[in-house]
Design a protein around this motif. Sequence first.
Motif, PDB file in Angstrom:
ATOM      1  N   PRO A 157     -82.477 -55.212 -24.575  1.00 50.05           N
ATOM      2  CA  PRO A 157     -83.864 -56.009 -24.372  1.00 50.05           C
ATOM      3  C   PRO A 157     -83.868 -57.006 -23.365  1.00 50.05           C
ATOM      4  O   PRO A 157     -84.933 -57.547 -22.892  1.00 50.05           O
ATOM      5  CB  PRO A 157     -83.909 -56.510 -25.867  1.00 50.05           C
ATOM      6  N   ILE A 158     -82.927 -57.807 -23.111  1.00 49.82           N
ATOM      7  CA  ILE A 158     -82.846 -58.966 -21.972  1.00 49.82           C
ATOM      8  C   ILE A 158     -82.873 -58.258 -20.634  1.00 49.82           C
ATOM      9  O   ILE A 158     -83.550 -58.923 -19.704  1.00 49.82           O
ATOM     10  CB  ILE A 158     -81.382 -59.735 -22.301  1.00 49.82           C
ATOM     11  N   CYS A 159     -82.211 -57.060 -20.657  1.00 53.04           N
ATOM     12  CA  CYS A 159     -82.137 -56.322 -19.262  1.00 53.04           C
ATOM     13  C   CYS A 159     -83.813 -55.986 -18.746  1.00 53.04           C
ATOM     14  O   CYS A 159     -84.099 -56.195 -17.542  1.00 53.04           O
ATOM     15  CB  CYS A 159     -81.560 -55.292 -19.267  1.00 53.04           C
ATOM     16  N   ILE A 160     -84.832 -55.634 -19.907  1.00 49.25           N
ATOM     17  CA  ILE A 160     -85.860 -55.275 -19.452  1.00 49.25           C
ATOM     18  C   ILE A 160     -86.599 -56.588 -19.445  1.00 49.25           C
ATOM     19  O   ILE A 160     -87.987 -56.542 -18.708  1.00 49.25           O
ATOM     20  CB  ILE A 160     -86.507 -54.330 -20.497  1.00 49.25           C
ATOM     21  N   LEU A 161     -86.421 -57.649 -20.046  1.00 51.53           N
ATOM     22  CA  LEU A 161     -87.061 -59.042 -20.265  1.00 51.53           C
ATOM     23  C   LEU A 161     -86.901 -60.040 -18.801  1.00 51.53           C
ATOM     24  O   LEU A 161     -87.491 -60.596 -18.352  1.00 51.53           O
ATOM     25  CB  LEU A 161     -86.991 -59.720 -21.383  1.00 51.53           C
ATOM     26  N   ILE A 162     -85.665 -59.409 -18.062  1.00 47.86           N
ATOM     27  CA  ILE A 162     -85.490 -60.346 -16.857  1.00 47.86           C
ATOM     28  C   ILE A 162     -85.218 -59.145 -15.867  1.00 47.86           C
ATOM     29  O   ILE A 162     -84.333 -58.513 -15.639  1.00 47.86           O
ATOM     30  CB  ILE A 162     -84.208 -61.093 -17.036  1.00 47.86           C
ATOM     31  N   PRO A 163     -86.281 -59.138 -14.900  1.00 43.21           N
ATOM     32  CA  PRO A 163     -86.404 -57.926 -13.862  1.00 43.21           C
ATOM     33  C   PRO A 163     -85.392 -58.039 -12.942  1.00 43.21           C
ATOM     34  O   PRO A 163     -85.429 -57.156 -11.915  1.00 43.21           O
ATOM     35  CB  PRO A 163     -87.768 -57.772 -13.557  1.00 43.21           C
ATOM     36  N   LEU A 164     -84.616 -59.182 -12.686  1.00 43.93           N
ATOM     37  CA  LEU A 164     -83.744 -59.107 -11.498  1.00 43.93           C
ATOM     38  C   LEU A 164     -82.451 -58.310 -11.677  1.00 43.93           C
ATOM     39  O   LEU A 164     -81.242 -58.868 -11.505  1.00 43.93           O
ATOM     40  CB  LEU A 164     -83.483 -60.710 -11.436  1.00 43.93           C
ATOM     41  N   ASN A 165     -82.456 -56.947 -11.900  1.00 45.40           N
ATOM     42  CA  ASN A 165     -81.542 -56.005 -12.220  1.00 45.40           C
ATOM     43  C   ASN A 165     -81.813 -54.720 -11.884  1.00 45.40           C
ATOM     44  O   ASN A 165     -82.995 -54.456 -11.513  1.00 45.40           O
ATOM     45  CB  ASN A 165     -80.983 -56.407 -13.617  1.00 45.40           C
ATOM     46  N   ALA A 166     -80.991 -53.780 -12.338  1.00 45.26           N
ATOM     47  CA  ALA A 166     -81.165 -52.454 -12.160  1.00 45.26           C
ATOM     48  C   ALA A 166     -82.294 -51.858 -13.002  1.00 45.26           C
ATOM     49  O   ALA A 166     -83.027 -50.840 -12.584  1.00 45.26           O
ATOM     50  CB  ALA A 166     -79.842 -51.551 -12.487  1.00 45.26           C
ATOM     51  N   TRP A 167     -82.582 -52.410 -14.197  1.00 48.46           N
ATOM     52  CA  TRP A 167     -83.548 -52.139 -15.026  1.00 48.46           C
ATOM     53  C   TRP A 167     -84.898 -52.221 -14.258  1.00 48.46           C
ATOM     54  O   TRP A 167     -85.938 -51.399 -14.287  1.00 48.46           O
ATOM     55  CB  TRP A 167     -83.565 -52.582 -16.284  1.00 48.46           C
ATOM     56  N   SER A 190     -96.394 -57.761 -17.797  1.00 49.35           N
ATOM     57  CA  SER A 190     -95.849 -56.647 -18.812  1.00 49.35           C
ATOM     58  C   SER A 190     -94.734 -57.474 -19.705  1.00 49.35           C
ATOM     59  O   SER A 190     -94.719 -57.242 -20.794  1.00 49.35           O
ATOM     60  CB  SER A 190     -95.432 -55.579 -18.429  1.00 49.35           C
ATOM     61  N   ILE A 191     -93.914 -58.477 -19.264  1.00 52.08           N
ATOM     62  CA  ILE A 191     -92.786 -58.942 -19.917  1.00 52.08           C
ATOM     63  C   ILE A 191     -93.356 -59.637 -21.179  1.00 52.08           C
ATOM     64  O   ILE A 191     -92.644 -59.470 -22.316  1.00 52.08           O
ATOM     65  CB  ILE A 191     -92.004 -60.008 -19.013  1.00 52.08           C
ATOM     66  N   PRO A 192     -94.197 -60.591 -21.329  1.00 51.42           N
ATOM     67  CA  PRO A 192     -94.670 -60.957 -22.489  1.00 51.42           C
ATOM     68  C   PRO A 192     -95.374 -60.240 -23.330  1.00 51.42           C
ATOM     69  O   PRO A 192     -95.584 -60.504 -24.600  1.00 51.42           O
ATOM     70  CB  PRO A 192     -95.704 -62.382 -22.244  1.00 51.42           C
ATOM     71  N   ALA A 197     -88.759 -55.621 -27.440  1.00 50.21           N
ATOM     72  CA  ALA A 197     -87.888 -56.321 -26.972  1.00 50.21           C
ATOM     73  C   ALA A 197     -87.600 -57.788 -27.306  1.00 50.21           C
ATOM     74  O   ALA A 197     -86.488 -58.309 -27.869  1.00 50.21           O
ATOM     75  CB  ALA A 197     -87.610 -56.169 -25.331  1.00 50.21           C
ATOM     76  N   ILE A 198     -88.762 -58.561 -27.251  1.00 49.05           N
ATOM     77  CA  ILE A 198     -88.892 -59.751 -27.838  1.00 49.05           C
ATOM     78  C   ILE A 198     -88.339 -60.195 -29.084  1.00 49.05           C
ATOM     79  O   ILE A 198     -87.681 -60.762 -29.662  1.00 49.05           O
ATOM     80  CB  ILE A 198     -90.351 -60.627 -27.546  1.00 49.05           C
ATOM     81  N   CYS A 199     -88.961 -59.198 -30.228  1.00 43.77           N
ATOM     82  CA  CYS A 199     -88.560 -59.252 -31.497  1.00 43.77           C
ATOM     83  C   CYS A 199     -87.110 -58.723 -31.630  1.00 43.77           C
ATOM     84  O   CYS A 199     -86.454 -59.419 -32.676  1.00 43.77           O
ATOM     85  CB  CYS A 199     -89.587 -58.098 -32.081  1.00 43.77           C
ATOM     86  N   ALA A 200     -86.807 -57.854 -30.827  1.00 46.26           N
ATOM     87  CA  ALA A 200     -85.227 -57.544 -31.182  1.00 46.26           C
ATOM     88  C   ALA A 200     -84.300 -58.776 -30.861  1.00 46.26           C
ATOM     89  O   ALA A 200     -83.365 -58.986 -31.881  1.00 46.26           O
ATOM     90  CB  ALA A 200     -84.795 -56.349 -30.312  1.00 46.26           C
ATOM     91  N   VAL A 201     -84.593 -59.487 -30.095  1.00 45.46           N
ATOM     92  CA  VAL A 201     -83.855 -60.716 -29.469  1.00 45.46           C
ATOM     93  C   VAL A 201     -84.143 -61.603 -30.847  1.00 45.46           C
ATOM     94  O   VAL A 201     -82.920 -62.215 -31.154  1.00 45.46           O
ATOM     95  CB  VAL A 201     -84.005 -61.263 -28.118  1.00 45.46           C
ATOM     96  N   LEU A 202     -85.426 -62.016 -31.002  1.00 50.77           N
ATOM     97  CA  LEU A 202     -85.315 -62.965 -32.288  1.00 50.77           C
ATOM     98  C   LEU A 202     -84.889 -62.521 -33.433  1.00 50.77           C
ATOM     99  O   LEU A 202     -84.478 -63.516 -34.059  1.00 50.77           O
ATOM    100  CB  LEU A 202     -87.060 -63.210 -32.231  1.00 50.77           C
ATOM    101  N   ALA A 395    -108.049 -49.576 -17.493  1.00 46.78           N
ATOM    102  CA  ALA A 395    -107.076 -50.534 -18.231  1.00 46.78           C
ATOM    103  C   ALA A 395    -106.072 -51.290 -17.530  1.00 46.78           C
ATOM    104  O   ALA A 395    -105.755 -50.694 -16.400  1.00 46.78           O
ATOM    105  CB  ALA A 395    -106.446 -49.673 -19.601  1.00 46.78           C
ATOM    106  N   GLU A 396    -105.804 -52.171 -17.967  1.00 50.20           N
ATOM    107  CA  GLU A 396    -104.738 -53.026 -17.187  1.00 50.20           C
ATOM    108  C   GLU A 396    -103.346 -52.395 -17.205  1.00 50.20           C
ATOM    109  O   GLU A 396    -102.731 -52.031 -18.523  1.00 50.20           O
ATOM    110  CB  GLU A 396    -104.687 -54.464 -17.850  1.00 50.20           C
ATOM    111  N   PRO A 397    -102.737 -51.908 -16.157  1.00 50.80           N
ATOM    112  CA  PRO A 397    -101.115 -51.208 -16.071  1.00 50.80           C
ATOM    113  C   PRO A 397    -100.184 -52.090 -17.011  1.00 50.80           C
ATOM    114  O   PRO A 397     -99.547 -51.467 -17.750  1.00 50.80           O
ATOM    115  CB  PRO A 397    -100.881 -50.973 -15.001  1.00 50.80           C
ATOM    116  N   ALA A 398    -100.291 -53.199 -16.782  1.00 50.49           N
ATOM    117  CA  ALA A 398     -99.275 -54.235 -17.811  1.00 50.49           C
ATOM    118  C   ALA A 398     -99.384 -53.835 -19.188  1.00 50.49           C
ATOM    119  O   ALA A 398     -98.125 -54.021 -19.857  1.00 50.49           O
ATOM    120  CB  ALA A 398     -99.328 -55.491 -17.354  1.00 50.49           C
TER     121      ALA A 398
END
Length: 398
Positions: A157-167, A190-192, A197-202, A395-398
């Motif tokens: 979940p964190i890897c997809i919420l913070i895009p500075l990585n391979a994901w 799309s992150i928010p 992913a957000i609910c998984a972390v919370l 539609a909005e792609p995000a």
Amino acid sequence: MLDPNWTSLLPPLLAIGLALLTRQVFISLFAGIWLGAFLLPDLGILASLGESIDRLIAVLPSPGDARVIVFTLVIGAFICMLERNGAVSGLVKFLERAKWVTNAARAQWMAFVIGLMIFIESNITMLVAGTVSRPLFDRYKISRQKLAYIIDSTAAPICILIPLNAWGAFNLAILESLQVEDALRVFISSIPLNLYAICAVLLTAFSISRNFNPGSMAHAEDQAHKEEGGSTASLVLEDDDTPPRAINMFLPIFVLIGTMPIGLLITGEGDLLAGSGSTSVLWASLAALTCISLMSLFQRNMKMSEVGANWSLGAGRMLPISVVLLLALALGGIVRELGTGAFIASLIAEWLPIWILPCIIFLVSALIAFSVGTSWGTFSIMLPISITIAIAIGAEPA
């Protein structure tokens, strides 16, 4: 683009069906590409096989696609260097000296925080969090199941919420190949909205703070508490003779994170959101790999030949991901050319409310992810379908 009709649904449906049936992402994606090539005008079975291979090769001349494929190999080399130069064991010793963990709750919070902090790639998050936390969980009689839950519910979940990585690079490459305008802005927007992913972390944080252990986890916790004594395993790794140094973990990650926005500013000519995501992540990963390699040489942890061998080993580990990306980009091109999105959009306009579409995409994606066991394989199958639909219906792609 061809005039879209019902046959345009067959390639993505075949890819989804085979993924659920065989759990083999490579085979499923290539089958979808082959069927899509067969549906193009004037192509037979054998000719469409040749066309499928040509489309895979045609992905590489695209600079953006090639950069992201190279990035996956570079990040693999970087992860391998972290594993081999005392970075992980150095972090463990650093945490041991800090004596921050004094009870079961703090042990769980430490695993959670490591999962949030190390977002380069989910595998290295699991490696570091698992290595550091396992002896502590044993010492304070917390079940290994609880540890696995905490690590798994923060790593991906964190890897997809913070895009500075391979994901982030992987998803940006697919978005750009689908001709999404301003792909980086779409991804960040799309992150928010990534509620899973957000609910998984919370929920993970809630389970630690309230000692919430539903179902089988409660049974595992009871068993762990009944065990005699706790593990007194040392927190120091004994993997090789490399001296453990926490700086070997902190400095390369700092370089990786710091170089990314610099690359975006340079490629965007001062505008962060206008920068090239694929170029920036490649620059950042190369800078981080150079940093950790030079540190290993100057510290005499490795010889030049060993650095090269670890680069090759790490890149080899990421080769399957590069192949998945290559197949995903080719399938996206086929789906776009067949007009799958436009055809589904016409069906939606007639039969289905647009508001329910995200829910349907989520459920199908969840089923694929559960079946094939890989988020990247799910991205590869579902993004070409869902994004083309979004573009077709406005539609909005995000």
